[in-house]
Each structure stands twice: as structure tokens, then as C-alpha cells.
Design a protein around this motif. Structure first.
Motif: not given
Length: 219
Positions: A146-150
Motif C-alpha cells: 500500500v502506497v502512503r502519500y505524505g
């Protein structure tokens, strides 16, 4: 809730009661859940139009509004919590179930557990994208794929130390297992929208410049 760190882009847990409402009917007039404030009308439409749910299943929304998120953030900063007790406000969670599997898009904001310049200290994983002197974007994939966009924003909170805006910046994270056919730029666009809304609510004294788009540095 989750810790926001350079490797996980999450903030430490503090349970917040979520108020859910369906996107069917007039969701915008339902009890405040933060989604309209965080993502804007175009962001809500973006999620709804790209939700990967068989048969266009029902979407539920939950979270806290900006007024509550502001109060929670200021309370945390007043406590001086740089001891690992950082937490996030869950502004928006849009959830659906597809063949018994839960899918969701979530947006959270809180005080960062790492300084704004964490990259120069070699403490980050993933891709770091500077936007300007006030804002940086970060993207990392977790162990589940799962990609986490921060996002990290220098935000000076009244009554804090002179170094607070760089030592404990405003940090946000968007995770998304709900939509399909969307790009990293799409996700960052609406995360930037959420960051502007949160920064406005916090009344950051340094008035950070948060653009509408991530810029040419991000593909």
C-alpha cells in the motif's frame, strides 16, 4: 491512527470517534465528517468516480471536521509532545466493501514525529519531493504494497518554541486501497488540498505557501 515517520508516514494512535454517512443522497448536508473540507467537492467526485467497487457499491464516510482537528492539534502542541506521543486527526475516511474485502481512502494530519529536514539526516525511505521551502512531499510503499502519500508543512503554532515549525511540522498522510486508475499526482493534489485546509484551520503564523498542484518535480 498512525505515527507519521519517514518510513511509515503515520502518527501514534489516539482513537477518535468517527461519524459516518453515506454518499447516497445529500451527503454534504449530513453530519460533518471532514471529507468535504479536506478533499473539496472535486476531491469527493474524484474518489466516487474512481472507487473500485463492483456494481458501484455504497461508500461510507467518517472522520472529524477541521474545528475538532484544530483543537486536537493545538492541545498536542501545548503539551510539548515531542516524546513519541504524537497523534493524528482522521479528517476523512471513505470506505466500501467489495466481495467482503474492505477498501478505503484515508486522510490524516497531526504533528510530525520527525523534523522537516529529515531527508538530510538520512532518516527517510521512499521518494522525497521538495515543493518549496515550506512544503515537501513523500511517498513510500509499505510491507503490504500500500502506497502512503505524505506531506510535511512548516507551520508555526502560537506559543511554541522558535524552532517548532521545522522540528515539529504539520504532517499528513493519505492511504488508498479504494480507487483505481489514479496517479500519484492525483493523490498528492488532493493531499495538498487537505494540507491547505488544515494549515488555514491552524492559522500557521508563518503562512506557508501550499500550492494546488505538486509541480513538475513529480511525474
Amino acid at each position: 491512527m498512525m505515527r507519521v515517520s519517514a518510513s511509515s508516514l503515520a502518527v501514534a494512535a489516539l482513537f477518535l470517534t468517527a461519524t459516518s454517512c453515506s454518499t447516497e443522497g445529500d451527503a454534504s448536508t449530513s453530519a460533518a465528517d471532514g471529507c468535504e473540507e479536506a478533499l473539496g467537492d472535486s476531491g469527493i467526485e474524484w474518489v466516487e468516480s474512481h472507487a473500485d467497487v463492483a456494481g458501484g457499491g455504497e461508500l461510507d464516510r467518517g472522520g472529524v471536521d477541521l474545528k475538532d482537528a484544530r483543537a486536537q492539534h493545538y492541545k498536542q502542541m501545548e503539551s510539548g509532545g515531542s516524546d513519541g506521543s504524537h497523534w493524528s486527526s482522521e479528517l476523512c475516511t471513505i470506505t466500501a466493501f467489495d466481495a467482503g474485502k474492505k477498501k478505503e481512502l484515508k486522510v490524516e494530519f497531526g504533528p510530525s514525529s520527525l523534523p522537516f529536514d529529515f531527508q538530510t539526516k538520512g532518516a527517510e525511505e521512499g521518494t522525497n519531493t521538495p515543493v518549496n521551502s515550506d512544503v515537501k512531499l513523500h511517498q513510500v510503499e509499505d510491507s503490504r504494497g500500500v502506497v502512503r502519500y505524505g506531506i510535511y508543512v512548516k507551520c508555526k503554532i502560537p506559543g511554541t518554541s522558535s524552532r517548532q515549525e521545522t522540528e515539529t511540522p504539520l504532517a499528513g498522510v493519505m492511504t488508498d486501497t479504494l480507487t483505481s486508475g489514479t496517479s500519484a499526482r492525483d493523490h498528492m493534489k488532493y493531499l495538498l488540498h487537505s494540507a491547505r485546509a488544515m494549515a488555514d484551520a491552524l492559522e500557521c503564523r508563518n503562512e506557508p505557501t501550499i500550492p494546488a498542484e505538486p509541480g513538475a518535480a513529480m511525474p
